[in-house]
Design a protein around this motif. Sequence first.
Motif, PDB file in Angstrom:
ATOM      1  N   PHE A 145      61.174 -11.569 -19.186  1.00  0.00           N
ATOM      2  CA  PHE A 145      61.818 -12.676 -18.479  1.00  0.00           C
ATOM      3  C   PHE A 145      60.773 -13.741 -18.103  1.00  0.00           C
ATOM      4  CE2 PHE A 145      62.874 -14.360 -14.204  1.00  0.00           C
ATOM      5  CZ  PHE A 145      64.004 -15.088 -14.535  1.00  0.00           C
ATOM      6  N   GLY A 151      68.806 -12.308 -15.808  1.00  0.00           N
ATOM      7  CA  GLY A 151      68.447 -13.721 -15.952  1.00  0.00           C
ATOM      8  C   GLY A 151      69.524 -14.493 -16.683  1.00  0.00           C
ATOM      9  N   SER A 152      70.065 -13.890 -17.718  1.00  0.00           N
ATOM     10  CA  SER A 152      71.102 -14.528 -18.521  1.00  0.00           C
ATOM     11  C   SER A 152      72.344 -14.817 -17.674  1.00  0.00           C
ATOM     12  CB  SER A 152      71.434 -13.594 -19.685  1.00  0.00           C
ATOM     13  OG  SER A 152      72.541 -14.037 -20.365  1.00  0.00           O
ATOM     14  N   SER A 206      65.723 -11.019 -11.634  1.00  0.00           N
ATOM     15  CA  SER A 206      65.881 -12.001 -12.707  1.00  0.00           C
ATOM     16  C   SER A 206      67.140 -12.842 -12.496  1.00  0.00           C
ATOM     17  CB  SER A 206      65.885 -11.315 -14.081  1.00  0.00           C
ATOM     18  OG  SER A 206      66.965 -10.431 -14.207  1.00  0.00           O
ATOM     19  N   THR A 252      67.096 -17.895 -21.725  1.00  0.00           N
ATOM     20  CA  THR A 252      67.847 -16.632 -21.716  1.00  0.00           C
ATOM     21  C   THR A 252      68.337 -16.263 -23.122  1.00  0.00           C
ATOM     22  OG1 THR A 252      69.849 -17.815 -21.055  1.00  0.00           O
ATOM     23  CG2 THR A 252      68.565 -16.805 -19.314  1.00  0.00           C
ATOM     24  N   ASN A 277      67.620 -12.714 -24.611  1.00  0.00           N
ATOM     25  CA  ASN A 277      68.773 -11.944 -25.093  1.00  0.00           C
ATOM     26  C   ASN A 277      68.521 -11.296 -26.449  1.00  0.00           C
ATOM     27  OD1 ASN A 277      70.648 -11.859 -23.085  1.00  0.00           O
ATOM     28  ND2 ASN A 277      71.657 -13.754 -23.668  1.00  0.00           N
TER      29      ASN A 277
END
Lengths: 479, 37
Positions: free
Chosen positions: A21, A178-179, A388, A410, A414
Amino acid sequence: MRRPARGTEDWWAVWIGLGLFTLSLPVLAGIDTLGWAAATQVWTVPAKAVAAVSKAYAALPGIESLVLTYLFLLAAMSLGAAALGFDLRRFVAGFSVIFWASYLCWLAGNHAYIAATPDKRAGFGIAWSLSLTGEAGFIVALLAGLVVGNFFPRASAALGEATRPEWYVKTAIVILGGSLGVQAAGARGLATAVLFRGLAAIVEAYLIYWAVVYLVARRFFGLTREWAAPLASGVSICGVSAAMATAAAIRARPIVPIMISSLVVVFAVVELLILPFAAQTFLAHQPLVAGAWMGLAVKTDGAAVASGAITDALIRAKAAGAGVAYQEGWILLTTTTVKVFIDMFIGVWAFVLAVVWTSAIERGSGARLSAADVWTRFPKFVLGYFASFLAMLLLVIARPGLLDAAKLATAETNVFRVLFFAMTFFTIGVASDFRKLGQEGIGRLALVYVVCLFGFIVWVGLAVSWIFFHGIVPPRVTS
Amino acid sequence: MEEPLLPAEVKLIAWSLVLGVVLLGLLVWVSNAFFAP
């Protein structure tokens, strides 16, 4: 040779997840450090299946991007393996086989005839497809792993040092935070009425769906807690990720979320093929009810968003036939909003369940757990997920101009999340055998899933969508 | 192996359902009162 372990798999999932991240963050300042990572698209021509995830690395050939991705992950995981005291030579060899086998399964699952949803078939020039979405790659990986685990015991044993499904999935969930943080921040710009009503989806999925499915599974089908909790999360929340996060939070065996995830993916396809057409037939006069229904009823992000896209097209086509031209995208927007809002709370729910399980359900012989015991047993990867998630959410809220760059960051992480998920499925297959699967009772599990999904969730989702979204229609095309 | 429902599980289910119904009612009221399209 084994050395003393420094840390645990749980903590190393946090460090590696947060490390990835952190490495994605320089792209916010225009420095693209992870853009070379290999993203896999739905494909018909092999040469177009793999490419660097960022346009900044468009000149990098797909195969080189893939080899770099492998070498990078090998280095990161070997660092963790060394710290954990694994036999490094055996780990490196095993991880290499697992990575490439899992990747080939993921690639196969992304073939257009398997993965393309009906709205994408024309773009690939194909007349039919199984519509399984790219997540079919996970099922392919599981099947391949099961073949290795059941028919090639020597190969399975040779991979043992790197057959670490829990480590892989926890790392993936830290990256997922995070996404979802970016998605949550990006949703702030949507129409307030749609957004606010989307909050109802959170309440419905976590507090009503989950409780009823858990009760039905425990009381009427006699499932154990280990199976009932991940199943309730899988069928109520967001499929694969929720089942895995819940299973890790209550410390279920790795086989549990994998079997549930397989059911989720298969039945999401059934829903994807039925519900948009039902919505067109019965809800064409209530377009946003239809959109919200897709987000609440269809499990897995890919299938839900694909359902929203198909519903958007089908309902606008029907309305156009009656002389009403709705603007494109509002139905899909409603589906996506509902789905994102539900996804955001996976970590919160895992946290709640971890606290309930460690403090009340697994107290064993009645002895009270001390705060230190709760901390020791607490799944640390949940903290990585929150770190995140909050970092991206707060960053994009404070600097909205960074939204596009954050989405790229992201998208880059991913790539690794998907690979970790694929390796999780493959290694679970390797570590399982058919006799065990039979003993665990996949048939009964599927029955609970079908009864809850089609007997309860689909209809309650429709009712709540109606209560919150009826009477709201998309703007009309003005020209 | 049979695992009877523990009081903690019953509490979790009951609290979830009660809280869920109350919050849905509250959201319906707030969305109609303050966020009408």
